[in-house]
Design a protein around this motif. Structure first.
Motif, PDB file in Angstrom:
ATOM      1  N   ALA A   1       0.826  -1.206   0.000  1.00 32.17           N
ATOM      2  CA  ALA A   1       0.000   0.000   0.000  1.00 32.17           C
ATOM      3  C   ALA A   1       0.860   1.256   0.000  1.00 32.17           C
ATOM      4  CB  ALA A   1      -0.932  -0.013   1.215  1.00 32.17           C
ATOM      5  N   GLN A   2       1.990   1.193   0.732  1.00 32.97           N
ATOM      6  CA  GLN A   2       2.884   2.348   0.760  1.00 32.97           C
ATOM      7  C   GLN A   2       3.484   2.608  -0.621  1.00 32.97           C
ATOM      8  OE1 GLN A   2       6.757   1.951   2.682  1.00 32.97           O
ATOM      9  NE2 GLN A   2       6.346   3.824   3.828  1.00 32.97           N
ATOM     10  N   ARG A   3       3.899   1.523  -1.288  1.00 35.28           N
ATOM     11  CA  ARG A   3       4.461   1.707  -2.637  1.00 35.28           C
ATOM     12  C   ARG A   3       3.407   2.241  -3.595  1.00 35.28           C
ATOM     13  NH1 ARG A   3       7.366  -3.155  -1.335  1.00 35.28           N
ATOM     14  NH2 ARG A   3       5.637  -4.408  -2.151  1.00 35.28           N
ATOM     15  N   ASP A   4       2.190   1.669  -3.491  1.00 38.38           N
ATOM     16  CA  ASP A   4       1.119   2.171  -4.369  1.00 38.38           C
ATOM     17  C   ASP A   4       0.802   3.627  -4.053  1.00 38.38           C
ATOM     18  OD1 ASP A   4       1.016  -0.319  -5.489  1.00 38.38           O
ATOM     19  OD2 ASP A   4      -0.720  -0.997  -4.300  1.00 38.38           O
ATOM     20  N   PHE A   5       0.801   3.938  -2.760  1.00 36.76           N
ATOM     21  CA  PHE A   5       0.503   5.315  -2.360  1.00 36.76           C
ATOM     22  C   PHE A   5       1.548   6.288  -2.903  1.00 36.76           C
ATOM     23  CE2 PHE A   5       0.928   8.787   0.751  1.00 36.76           C
ATOM     24  CZ  PHE A   5      -0.344   9.309   0.718  1.00 36.76           C
ATOM     25  N   VAL A   6       2.810   5.922  -2.759  1.00 41.91           N
ATOM     26  CA  VAL A   6       3.885   6.790  -3.263  1.00 41.91           C
ATOM     27  C   VAL A   6       3.804   6.925  -4.787  1.00 41.91           C
ATOM     28  CG1 VAL A   6       6.378   7.020  -3.503  1.00 41.91           C
ATOM     29  CG2 VAL A   6       5.407   6.323  -1.308  1.00 41.91           C
ATOM     30  N   ASP A   7       3.546   5.787  -5.447  1.00 44.35           N
ATOM     31  CA  ASP A   7       3.440   5.843  -6.914  1.00 44.35           C
ATOM     32  C   ASP A   7       2.273   6.722  -7.350  1.00 44.35           C
ATOM     33  OD1 ASP A   7       5.592   4.163  -7.048  1.00 44.35           O
ATOM     34  OD2 ASP A   7       4.396   2.336  -7.340  1.00 44.35           O
ATOM     35  N   ASP A   8       1.102   6.522  -6.687  1.00 44.90           N
ATOM     36  CA  ASP A   8      -0.072   7.308  -7.059  1.00 44.90           C
ATOM     37  C   ASP A   8       0.124   8.784  -6.726  1.00 44.90           C
ATOM     38  OD1 ASP A   8      -1.309   5.056  -7.975  1.00 44.90           O
ATOM     39  OD2 ASP A   8      -2.383   4.667  -6.106  1.00 44.90           O
ATOM     40  N   ALA A   9       0.717   9.054  -5.533  1.00 45.78           N
ATOM     41  CA  ALA A   9       0.957  10.451  -5.169  1.00 45.78           C
ATOM     42  C   ALA A   9       1.923  11.101  -6.146  1.00 45.78           C
ATOM     43  CB  ALA A   9       1.503  10.530  -3.739  1.00 45.78           C
ATOM     44  N   GLY A  10       2.977  10.377  -6.523  1.00 50.10           N
ATOM     45  CA  GLY A  10       3.915  10.933  -7.512  1.00 50.10           C
ATOM     46  C   GLY A  10       3.245  11.210  -8.840  1.00 50.10           C
ATOM     47  N   HIS A  11       2.338  10.275  -9.231  1.00 56.07           N
ATOM     48  CA  HIS A  11       1.633  10.473 -10.501  1.00 56.07           C
ATOM     49  C   HIS A  11       0.713  11.689 -10.434  1.00 56.07           C
ATOM     50  CE1 HIS A  11      -0.477   9.549 -14.208  1.00 56.07           C
ATOM     51  NE2 HIS A  11      -1.623   9.637 -13.534  1.00 56.07           N
ATOM     52  N   GLU A  12      -0.039  11.825  -9.312  1.00 60.04           N
ATOM     53  CA  GLU A  12      -0.967  12.937  -9.186  1.00 60.04           C
ATOM     54  C   GLU A  12      -0.240  14.269  -9.115  1.00 60.04           C
ATOM     55  OE1 GLU A  12      -4.214  13.040  -9.306  1.00 60.04           O
ATOM     56  OE2 GLU A  12      -4.427  10.888  -9.620  1.00 60.04           O
ATOM     57  N   LEU A  13       0.902  14.320  -8.453  1.00 57.57           N
ATOM     58  CA  LEU A  13       1.647  15.577  -8.328  1.00 57.57           C
ATOM     59  C   LEU A  13       2.453  15.880  -9.583  1.00 57.57           C
ATOM     60  CD1 LEU A  13       2.874  15.310  -4.626  1.00 57.57           C
ATOM     61  CD2 LEU A  13       1.036  16.736  -5.523  1.00 57.57           C
ATOM     62  N   ARG A  14       2.801  14.822 -10.331  1.00 59.98           N
ATOM     63  CA  ARG A  14       3.592  15.044 -11.535  1.00 59.98           C
ATOM     64  C   ARG A  14       2.797  15.824 -12.586  1.00 59.98           C
ATOM     65  NH1 ARG A  14       4.302  10.142 -12.858  1.00 59.98           N
ATOM     66  NH2 ARG A  14       6.068   9.816 -11.448  1.00 59.98           N
ATOM     67  N   THR A  15       1.489  15.570 -12.668  1.00 62.67           N
ATOM     68  CA  THR A  15       0.670  16.233 -13.686  1.00 62.67           C
ATOM     69  C   THR A  15       0.624  17.742 -13.493  1.00 62.67           C
ATOM     70  OG1 THR A  15      -0.664  14.232 -13.956  1.00 62.67           O
ATOM     71  CG2 THR A  15      -1.620  16.312 -14.730  1.00 62.67           C
TER      72      THR A  15
END
Length: 471
Positions: free
Chosen positions: A255-269
Protein backbone atom coordinates in the motif's frame (compact mmCIF):
# COMPACT_ATOMS: atom_id res chain seq x y z
CA UNK A 1 25.00 -15.53 27.21
CA UNK A 2 23.20 -18.83 27.86
CA UNK A 3 20.80 -19.81 25.10
CA UNK A 4 17.09 -20.33 25.73
CA UNK A 5 17.53 -24.03 25.00
CA UNK A 6 20.25 -24.34 27.64
CA UNK A 7 18.20 -22.33 30.18
CA UNK A 8 15.20 -24.60 29.67
CA UNK A 9 17.38 -27.67 30.15
CA UNK A 10 19.08 -26.16 33.20
CA UNK A 11 15.78 -25.37 34.90
CA UNK A 12 14.50 -28.84 34.02
CA UNK A 13 17.58 -30.45 35.59
CA UNK A 14 17.31 -28.29 38.70
CA UNK A 15 13.67 -29.23 39.20
CA UNK A 16 14.23 -32.91 38.45
CA UNK A 17 17.30 -33.07 40.72
CA UNK A 18 15.34 -31.54 43.59
CA UNK A 19 12.41 -33.88 42.93
CA UNK A 20 14.56 -37.02 42.74
CA UNK A 21 16.56 -36.02 45.83
CA UNK A 22 13.30 -35.43 47.71
CA UNK A 23 11.99 -38.84 46.60
CA UNK A 24 15.20 -40.61 47.62
CA UNK A 25 15.37 -38.83 50.97
CA UNK A 26 11.69 -39.43 51.68
CA UNK A 27 12.04 -43.11 50.77
CA UNK A 28 15.03 -43.46 53.11
CA UNK A 29 13.11 -41.78 55.95
CA UNK A 30 10.10 -44.05 55.39
CA UNK A 31 12.27 -47.18 55.37
CA UNK A 32 14.02 -46.14 58.62
CA UNK A 33 10.69 -45.35 60.23
CA UNK A 34 9.31 -48.72 59.16
CA UNK A 35 12.42 -50.39 60.59
CA UNK A 36 11.89 -48.68 63.94
CA UNK A 37 8.21 -49.71 63.99
CA UNK A 38 9.10 -53.31 63.09
CA UNK A 39 11.74 -53.49 65.82
CA UNK A 40 9.27 -52.02 68.34
CA UNK A 41 6.70 -54.68 67.43
CA UNK A 42 9.29 -57.48 67.65
CA UNK A 43 10.54 -56.33 71.08
CA UNK A 44 6.98 -55.96 72.36
CA UNK A 45 6.03 -59.41 71.06
CA UNK A 46 9.01 -61.18 72.67
CA UNK A 47 8.61 -59.47 76.03
CA UNK A 48 4.85 -60.11 75.99
CA UNK A 49 5.39 -63.83 75.37
CA UNK A 50 7.90 -64.07 78.22
CA UNK A 51 5.64 -62.08 80.57
CA UNK A 52 2.76 -64.48 79.85
CA UNK A 53 4.98 -67.47 80.67
CA UNK A 54 6.22 -65.73 83.80
CA UNK A 55 2.69 -65.03 85.08
CA UNK A 56 0.82 -68.13 83.92
CA UNK A 57 3.36 -70.80 82.95
CA UNK A 58 4.28 -73.96 84.87
CA UNK A 59 7.46 -75.95 85.03
CA UNK A 60 7.12 -78.95 82.65
CA UNK A 61 9.12 -81.14 85.08
CA UNK A 62 6.74 -80.84 88.06
CA UNK A 63 3.68 -79.02 86.71
CA UNK A 64 4.02 -76.24 89.27
CA UNK A 65 4.61 -72.52 88.79
CA UNK A 66 8.22 -71.54 88.30
CA UNK A 67 10.04 -70.75 91.52
CA UNK A 68 13.58 -70.47 90.14
CA UNK A 69 14.24 -67.50 87.76
CA UNK A 70 17.06 -69.39 86.14
CA UNK A 71 14.83 -72.38 85.43
CA UNK A 72 12.15 -70.07 83.96
CA UNK A 73 14.71 -68.41 81.68
CA UNK A 74 16.16 -71.73 80.49
CA UNK A 75 12.77 -73.20 79.66
CA UNK A 76 11.70 -70.09 77.74
CA UNK A 77 14.98 -69.75 75.82
CA UNK A 78 14.93 -73.41 74.79
CA UNK A 79 11.54 -72.96 73.20
CA UNK A 80 12.29 -69.76 71.23
CA UNK A 81 13.82 -69.16 67.82
CA UNK A 82 15.30 -65.72 67.36
CA UNK A 83 15.62 -63.75 64.15
CA UNK A 84 19.11 -63.41 62.60
CA UNK A 85 19.69 -59.97 64.14
CA UNK A 86 17.96 -60.77 67.42
CA UNK A 87 19.40 -61.93 70.75
CA UNK A 88 17.40 -63.50 73.59
CA UNK A 89 19.32 -63.40 76.88
CA UNK A 90 18.50 -64.33 80.46
CA UNK A 91 20.34 -62.46 83.21
CA UNK A 92 20.50 -63.69 86.83
CA UNK A 93 21.97 -61.57 89.63
CA UNK A 94 24.89 -63.16 91.49
CA UNK A 95 26.10 -61.94 94.87
CA UNK A 96 29.23 -59.78 94.61
CA UNK A 97 29.32 -60.31 90.84
CA UNK A 98 27.64 -58.98 87.84
CA UNK A 99 24.66 -60.68 86.29
CA UNK A 100 25.23 -64.17 84.96
CA UNK A 101 23.75 -64.69 81.55
CA UNK A 102 21.79 -67.53 80.06
CA UNK A 103 21.71 -67.41 76.29
CA UNK A 104 19.86 -69.23 73.57
CA UNK A 105 22.14 -71.95 72.12
CA UNK A 106 22.47 -70.89 68.47
CA UNK A 107 24.96 -69.40 66.04
CA UNK A 108 24.72 -65.60 65.87
CA UNK A 109 25.04 -63.63 62.63
CA UNK A 110 25.73 -60.27 64.28
CA UNK A 111 29.27 -58.95 64.36
CA UNK A 112 29.36 -57.80 68.00
CA UNK A 113 26.74 -59.77 70.00
CA UNK A 114 25.50 -58.47 73.31
CA UNK A 115 26.35 -61.77 75.00
CA UNK A 116 30.03 -60.90 74.54
CA UNK A 117 29.63 -57.38 75.90
CA UNK A 118 29.64 -57.55 79.70
CA UNK A 119 29.47 -53.77 80.12
CA UNK A 120 26.47 -53.58 77.84
CA UNK A 121 24.67 -56.40 79.69
CA UNK A 122 25.34 -54.72 83.07
CA UNK A 123 24.04 -51.36 81.77
CA UNK A 124 20.81 -52.95 80.55
CA UNK A 125 20.33 -55.05 83.69
CA UNK A 126 20.82 -52.11 86.04
CA UNK A 127 18.76 -49.69 83.97
CA UNK A 128 15.47 -48.58 85.47
CA UNK A 129 13.86 -48.44 82.00
CA UNK A 130 12.08 -51.36 80.36
CA UNK A 131 13.22 -50.38 76.83
CA UNK A 132 16.18 -48.50 75.53
CA UNK A 133 18.89 -48.04 72.97
CA UNK A 134 22.63 -48.63 73.14
CA UNK A 135 25.12 -46.79 70.99
CA UNK A 136 27.83 -49.30 70.18
CA UNK A 137 30.83 -49.12 67.78
CA UNK A 138 29.23 -51.86 65.68
CA UNK A 139 25.98 -49.95 65.38
CA UNK A 140 22.69 -49.17 67.08
CA UNK A 141 21.22 -51.74 69.51
CA UNK A 142 17.56 -51.69 70.56
CA UNK A 143 16.57 -53.65 73.69
CA UNK A 144 13.68 -54.45 76.00
CA UNK A 145 13.60 -56.42 79.27
CA UNK A 146 11.21 -58.06 81.73
CA UNK A 147 12.27 -58.17 85.38
CA UNK A 148 11.86 -61.40 87.42
CA UNK A 149 11.85 -61.76 91.19
CA UNK A 150 9.94 -61.78 94.47
CA UNK A 151 8.67 -58.82 96.44
CA UNK A 152 11.87 -58.69 98.48
CA UNK A 153 14.02 -58.73 95.35
CA UNK A 154 11.94 -57.75 92.26
CA UNK A 155 14.93 -57.60 89.89
CA UNK A 156 16.76 -60.79 90.84
CA UNK A 157 16.76 -61.77 87.17
CA UNK A 158 15.68 -60.35 83.85
CA UNK A 159 14.76 -61.49 80.39
CA UNK A 160 16.36 -59.29 77.69
CA UNK A 161 15.59 -59.21 74.00
CA UNK A 162 18.10 -57.22 71.92
CA UNK A 163 17.90 -56.34 68.25
CA UNK A 164 20.95 -55.26 66.23
CA UNK A 165 19.80 -52.76 63.59
CA UNK A 166 23.12 -52.23 61.79
CA UNK A 167 22.45 -54.77 59.03
CA UNK A 168 18.93 -53.46 58.43
CA UNK A 169 20.23 -49.90 58.35
CA UNK A 170 22.93 -50.92 55.89
CA UNK A 171 20.23 -52.35 53.63
CA UNK A 172 18.34 -49.06 53.85
CA UNK A 173 21.57 -47.27 52.96
CA UNK A 174 22.09 -49.62 50.01
CA UNK A 175 18.57 -48.86 48.78
CA UNK A 176 19.29 -45.13 49.13
CA UNK A 177 22.52 -45.44 47.14
CA UNK A 178 20.75 -47.46 44.45
CA UNK A 179 18.07 -44.79 44.22
CA UNK A 180 20.73 -42.11 43.87
CA UNK A 181 22.40 -44.10 41.10
CA UNK A 182 19.07 -44.59 39.32
CA UNK A 183 18.37 -40.88 39.73
CA UNK A 184 21.75 -40.02 38.17
CA UNK A 185 20.99 -42.27 35.20
CA UNK A 186 17.50 -40.75 34.94
CA UNK A 187 18.97 -37.24 34.98
CA UNK A 188 21.36 -38.20 32.19
CA UNK A 189 18.46 -39.57 30.11
CA UNK A 190 16.33 -36.53 30.96
CA UNK A 191 19.18 -34.25 29.87
CA UNK A 192 19.43 -35.97 26.49
CA UNK A 193 15.67 -36.11 25.96
CA UNK A 194 15.15 -32.58 27.32
CA UNK A 195 17.84 -31.19 25.01
CA UNK A 196 16.15 -32.80 22.00
CA UNK A 197 12.63 -31.78 23.05
CA UNK A 198 13.69 -28.21 23.87
CA UNK A 199 15.31 -27.97 20.45
CA UNK A 200 12.13 -29.21 18.81
CA UNK A 201 9.94 -26.84 20.80
CA UNK A 202 12.19 -23.86 20.10
CA UNK A 203 12.61 -24.71 16.41
CA UNK A 204 9.76 -22.37 15.37
CA UNK A 205 11.31 -19.59 17.46
CA UNK A 206 14.66 -20.07 15.73
CA UNK A 207 12.87 -20.20 12.41
CA UNK A 208 11.13 -16.92 13.27
CA UNK A 209 14.51 -15.35 13.98
CA UNK A 210 16.06 -16.72 10.79
CA UNK A 211 13.07 -15.60 8.72
CA UNK A 212 13.10 -12.14 10.31
CA UNK A 213 16.84 -11.82 9.55
CA UNK A 214 16.23 -12.66 5.89
CA UNK A 215 13.32 -10.26 5.45
CA UNK A 216 13.86 -7.06 3.52
CA UNK A 217 11.54 -4.38 2.24
CA UNK A 218 11.88 -5.88 -1.22
CA UNK A 219 11.18 -9.48 -0.13
CA UNK A 220 8.38 -10.05 2.35
CA UNK A 221 7.18 -13.31 0.82
CA UNK A 222 8.87 -15.78 3.19
CA UNK A 223 6.59 -17.59 5.62
CA UNK A 224 7.06 -20.09 8.46
CA UNK A 225 5.44 -23.51 7.97
CA UNK A 226 2.74 -24.05 10.59
CA UNK A 227 2.73 -27.56 12.08
CA UNK A 228 -0.24 -28.42 14.25
CA UNK A 229 -3.33 -26.47 15.25
CA UNK A 230 -2.80 -22.87 16.29
CA UNK A 231 -5.65 -23.06 18.84
CA UNK A 232 -3.98 -25.94 20.71
CA UNK A 233 -0.24 -25.63 20.06
CA UNK A 234 1.62 -22.52 21.27
CA UNK A 235 4.44 -22.93 18.75
CA UNK A 236 1.94 -23.29 15.91
CA UNK A 237 0.16 -20.19 17.25
CA UNK A 238 3.49 -18.33 17.29
CA UNK A 239 4.22 -19.29 13.68
CA UNK A 240 0.68 -18.38 12.60
CA UNK A 241 0.87 -15.03 14.41
CA UNK A 242 4.25 -14.23 12.84
CA UNK A 243 2.92 -15.17 9.38
CA UNK A 244 -0.10 -12.92 9.96
CA UNK A 245 2.24 -10.09 10.93
CA UNK A 246 4.22 -10.67 7.72
CA UNK A 247 0.97 -10.57 5.76
CA UNK A 248 0.12 -7.21 7.32
CA UNK A 249 3.63 -5.90 6.68
CA UNK A 250 3.49 -7.06 3.06
CA UNK A 251 0.13 -5.36 2.55
CA UNK A 252 1.37 -2.22 4.31
CA UNK A 253 4.52 -2.01 2.17
CA UNK A 254 2.50 -2.71 -0.97
CA UNK A 255 0.00 0.00 0.00
CA UNK A 256 2.88 2.35 0.76
CA UNK A 257 4.46 1.71 -2.64
CA UNK A 258 1.12 2.17 -4.37
CA UNK A 259 0.50 5.31 -2.36
CA UNK A 260 3.88 6.79 -3.26
CA UNK A 261 3.44 5.84 -6.91
CA UNK A 262 -0.07 7.31 -7.06
CA UNK A 263 0.96 10.45 -5.17
CA UNK A 264 3.91 10.93 -7.51
CA UNK A 265 1.63 10.47 -10.50
CA UNK A 266 -0.97 12.94 -9.19
CA UNK A 267 1.65 15.58 -8.33
CA UNK A 268 3.59 15.04 -11.53
CA UNK A 269 0.67 16.23 -13.69
CA UNK A 270 0.26 19.73 -12.17
CA UNK A 271 4.04 20.14 -12.00
CA UNK A 272 4.28 19.31 -15.71
CA UNK A 273 1.45 21.75 -16.48
CA UNK A 274 3.08 24.51 -14.46
CA UNK A 275 6.49 23.94 -16.03
CA UNK A 276 5.06 23.78 -19.57
CA UNK A 277 3.13 27.01 -19.24
CA UNK A 278 6.06 28.83 -17.64
CA UNK A 279 8.41 27.66 -20.39
CA UNK A 280 5.98 28.79 -23.14
CA UNK A 281 4.96 32.03 -21.48
CA UNK A 282 5.55 34.96 -23.83
CA UNK A 283 5.78 38.73 -23.34
CA UNK A 284 2.12 39.43 -24.10
CA UNK A 285 0.47 40.76 -20.90
CA UNK A 286 -2.78 38.91 -21.57
CA UNK A 287 -0.91 35.66 -22.15
CA UNK A 288 1.15 36.17 -19.01
CA UNK A 289 -2.01 36.82 -16.99
CA UNK A 290 -3.67 33.64 -18.33
CA UNK A 291 -0.52 31.63 -17.62
CA UNK A 292 -0.34 32.92 -14.04
CA UNK A 293 -3.99 32.04 -13.55
CA UNK A 294 -3.43 28.49 -14.77
CA UNK A 295 -0.25 28.11 -12.71
CA UNK A 296 -2.02 29.40 -9.59
CA UNK A 297 -4.91 26.99 -10.14
CA UNK A 298 -2.55 24.01 -10.46
CA UNK A 299 -0.60 25.11 -7.39
CA UNK A 300 -3.87 25.33 -5.44
CA UNK A 301 -4.71 21.79 -6.59
CA UNK A 302 -1.28 20.57 -5.46
CA UNK A 303 -1.85 22.27 -2.10
CA UNK A 304 -5.17 20.47 -1.67
CA UNK A 305 -3.56 17.14 -2.53
CA UNK A 306 -0.77 17.70 0.00
CA UNK A 307 -3.25 18.76 2.69
CA UNK A 308 -5.39 15.66 2.03
CA UNK A 309 -2.31 13.45 2.20
CA UNK A 310 -1.31 15.00 5.53
CA UNK A 311 -4.85 14.44 6.81
CA UNK A 312 -4.77 10.78 5.79
CA UNK A 313 -1.37 10.37 7.44
CA UNK A 314 -2.80 11.86 10.64
CA UNK A 315 -5.68 9.35 10.47
CA UNK A 316 -3.25 6.68 11.73
CA UNK A 317 -2.81 8.54 15.02
CA UNK A 318 -4.98 7.72 18.07
CA UNK A 319 -5.94 11.38 18.50
CA UNK A 320 -7.29 11.72 14.96
CA UNK A 321 -10.80 12.10 16.36
CA UNK A 322 -11.74 13.82 19.61
CA UNK A 323 -15.26 12.70 20.60
CA UNK A 324 -17.40 14.99 22.72
CA UNK A 325 -21.10 15.12 23.64
CA UNK A 326 -23.14 16.76 20.85
CA UNK A 327 -26.82 17.00 19.98
CA UNK A 328 -27.41 14.93 16.86
CA UNK A 329 -30.23 17.17 15.61
CA UNK A 330 -28.08 20.29 15.93
CA UNK A 331 -25.13 18.62 14.18
CA UNK A 332 -27.37 17.47 11.31
CA UNK A 333 -28.81 20.97 10.87
CA UNK A 334 -25.31 22.52 10.77
CA UNK A 335 -24.18 20.01 8.16
CA UNK A 336 -27.24 20.77 6.01
CA UNK A 337 -26.69 24.52 6.20
CA UNK A 338 -23.04 24.16 5.11
CA UNK A 339 -23.78 21.60 2.40
CA UNK A 340 -26.47 23.64 0.62
CA UNK A 341 -23.92 26.34 -0.21
CA UNK A 342 -21.87 23.89 -2.31
CA UNK A 343 -24.07 24.06 -5.40
CA UNK A 344 -27.39 25.00 -6.94
CA UNK A 345 -29.24 21.78 -6.12
CA UNK A 346 -32.58 20.79 -4.68
CA UNK A 347 -31.42 20.26 -1.10
CA UNK A 348 -33.67 18.42 1.39
CA UNK A 349 -33.28 17.79 5.11
CA UNK A 350 -35.22 14.54 5.02
CA UNK A 351 -34.64 13.07 8.49
CA UNK A 352 -33.16 14.28 11.78
CA UNK A 353 -32.07 11.99 14.60
CA UNK A 354 -32.63 13.04 18.20
CA UNK A 355 -30.53 12.63 21.35
CA UNK A 356 -27.06 13.31 22.68
CA UNK A 357 -24.19 11.37 21.10
CA UNK A 358 -20.39 11.31 21.49
CA UNK A 359 -18.76 12.26 18.20
CA UNK A 360 -16.07 14.52 16.85
CA UNK A 361 -18.33 17.20 15.34
CA UNK A 362 -15.59 18.76 13.20
CA UNK A 363 -14.49 15.45 11.65
CA UNK A 364 -18.07 14.31 11.08
CA UNK A 365 -18.94 17.66 9.49
CA UNK A 366 -15.84 17.37 7.29
CA UNK A 367 -16.89 13.88 6.14
CA UNK A 368 -20.50 14.90 5.47
CA UNK A 369 -19.46 18.02 3.54
CA UNK A 370 -17.11 15.85 1.46
CA UNK A 371 -19.99 13.48 0.67
CA UNK A 372 -22.19 16.47 -0.19
CA UNK A 373 -19.46 17.86 -2.46
CA UNK A 374 -19.18 14.45 -4.11
CA UNK A 375 -22.97 14.45 -4.67
CA UNK A 376 -22.83 17.92 -6.18
CA UNK A 377 -20.12 16.82 -8.63
CA UNK A 378 -22.24 13.91 -9.83
CA UNK A 379 -25.63 15.61 -10.17
CA UNK A 380 -26.93 18.23 -12.57
CA UNK A 381 -28.15 21.70 -11.66
CA UNK A 382 -31.44 21.40 -9.81
CA UNK A 383 -30.82 17.75 -8.98
CA UNK A 384 -32.15 16.38 -5.72
CA UNK A 385 -29.78 15.79 -2.77
CA UNK A 386 -31.07 14.63 0.61
CA UNK A 387 -29.21 14.96 3.92
CA UNK A 388 -30.34 13.24 7.10
CA UNK A 389 -29.47 11.38 10.31
CA UNK A 390 -30.99 8.72 12.54
CA UNK A 391 -30.22 6.50 15.51
CA UNK A 392 -30.50 2.76 14.80
CA UNK A 393 -29.30 -0.35 16.57
CA UNK A 394 -27.12 1.40 19.11
CA UNK A 395 -25.20 3.45 16.54
CA UNK A 396 -25.55 6.75 14.68
CA UNK A 397 -26.20 7.01 10.94
CA UNK A 398 -25.69 10.18 8.88
CA UNK A 399 -26.30 9.98 5.15
CA UNK A 400 -26.18 11.91 1.87
CA UNK A 401 -28.40 10.62 -0.96
CA UNK A 402 -28.17 11.99 -4.50
CA UNK A 403 -30.16 11.43 -7.67
CA UNK A 404 -27.16 11.02 -9.97
CA UNK A 405 -26.19 8.08 -12.15
CA UNK A 406 -25.17 5.92 -9.17
CA UNK A 407 -22.00 3.83 -8.65
CA UNK A 408 -21.31 0.71 -10.76
CA UNK A 409 -21.06 -2.46 -8.65
CA UNK A 410 -17.44 -3.04 -9.71
CA UNK A 411 -16.49 0.37 -8.26
CA UNK A 412 -18.28 0.01 -4.91
CA UNK A 413 -15.07 -0.80 -2.99
CA UNK A 414 -12.60 0.81 -5.35
CA UNK A 415 -13.79 4.39 -4.88
CA UNK A 416 -12.84 4.38 -1.16
CA UNK A 417 -9.17 3.71 -1.93
CA UNK A 418 -6.64 6.51 -2.22
CA UNK A 419 -6.22 8.05 -5.68
CA UNK A 420 -8.95 5.79 -7.08
CA UNK A 421 -11.96 7.27 -8.82
CA UNK A 422 -13.53 4.15 -10.31
CA UNK A 423 -13.77 2.89 -13.86
CA UNK A 424 -16.71 5.21 -14.53
CA UNK A 425 -16.85 8.76 -13.22
CA UNK A 426 -20.66 8.93 -12.81
CA UNK A 427 -20.87 11.72 -15.35
CA UNK A 428 -18.57 14.06 -13.42
CA UNK A 429 -17.56 17.26 -15.05
CA UNK A 430 -14.52 17.76 -12.91
CA UNK A 431 -12.33 15.65 -10.71
CA UNK A 432 -10.13 15.75 -7.68
CA UNK A 433 -7.18 13.61 -6.73
CA UNK A 434 -9.34 10.72 -5.54
CA UNK A 435 -8.71 11.29 -1.84
CA UNK A 436 -12.10 12.60 -0.69
CA UNK A 437 -13.84 9.27 -0.08
CA UNK A 438 -10.63 7.85 1.44
CA UNK A 439 -10.77 10.69 4.00
CA UNK A 440 -14.44 9.93 4.68
CA UNK A 441 -13.59 6.27 5.26
CA UNK A 442 -10.73 7.23 7.65
CA UNK A 443 -13.05 9.49 9.68
CA UNK A 444 -15.65 6.70 9.94
CA UNK A 445 -13.04 4.17 11.06
CA UNK A 446 -11.73 6.71 13.59
CA UNK A 447 -15.19 6.53 15.21
CA UNK A 448 -14.99 2.70 15.14
CA UNK A 449 -17.49 2.70 12.30
CA UNK A 450 -17.66 2.38 8.52
CA UNK A 451 -19.04 3.91 5.33
CA UNK A 452 -21.90 2.11 3.61
CA UNK A 453 -22.80 2.63 -0.06
CA UNK A 454 -26.23 1.79 -1.39
CA UNK A 455 -28.60 2.81 -4.16
CA UNK A 456 -31.01 5.71 -3.85
CA UNK A 457 -34.67 5.02 -4.50
CA UNK A 458 -35.41 6.32 -7.98
CA UNK A 459 -31.72 6.24 -9.01
CA UNK A 460 -28.51 7.59 -7.58
CA UNK A 461 -26.19 6.69 -4.70
CA UNK A 462 -26.58 6.94 -0.92
CA UNK A 463 -23.46 7.21 1.25
CA UNK A 464 -24.07 6.49 4.95
CA UNK A 465 -21.71 7.07 7.87
CA UNK A 466 -22.38 4.35 10.46
CA UNK A 467 -20.64 5.48 13.64
CA UNK A 468 -20.31 4.23 17.21
CA UNK A 469 -21.63 7.35 18.83
CA UNK A 470 -21.60 6.31 22.50
CA UNK A 471 -25.30 6.84 22.97
Amino acid sequence: MISARARILLWLLVVMTAALAAVAGTTRSILLRDLDHRVDRLLAQETREFANLYRQGVDPENGRPFSDPGRLLRVFLERQYADPDEELIGLVRQPDRGPTQLVQPRELTVSRPLQDDAAGRRAIFESGDRTGRLDRPSGDLRWAKVGIGAKEEPDAAAFVVAFHTEREREQVGDVFVIMLAISAVALALISAIGWAVAGRILAPVRLVGETAAQLTEQDLTRRIPVRGRADRDETAALAATFNAMLDRLERAFAAQRDFVDDAGHELRTPITIVRGHLELMGEDPAEREETLRLVTDELDRMTRIVEDLLLLAKAERPDFVSPEPVQLAELTADVFVKARTLGDRNWELSEVGDGEVRLDPQRVTQAMVQLAQNAVQHTARGGRIRVGSRVAGGHVELYVADGGPGVPPQDADLIFERFRRGTARRGSRGGGAGLGLAIVKAIAEGHRGRVALGPTEGGGATFTLILQGGL
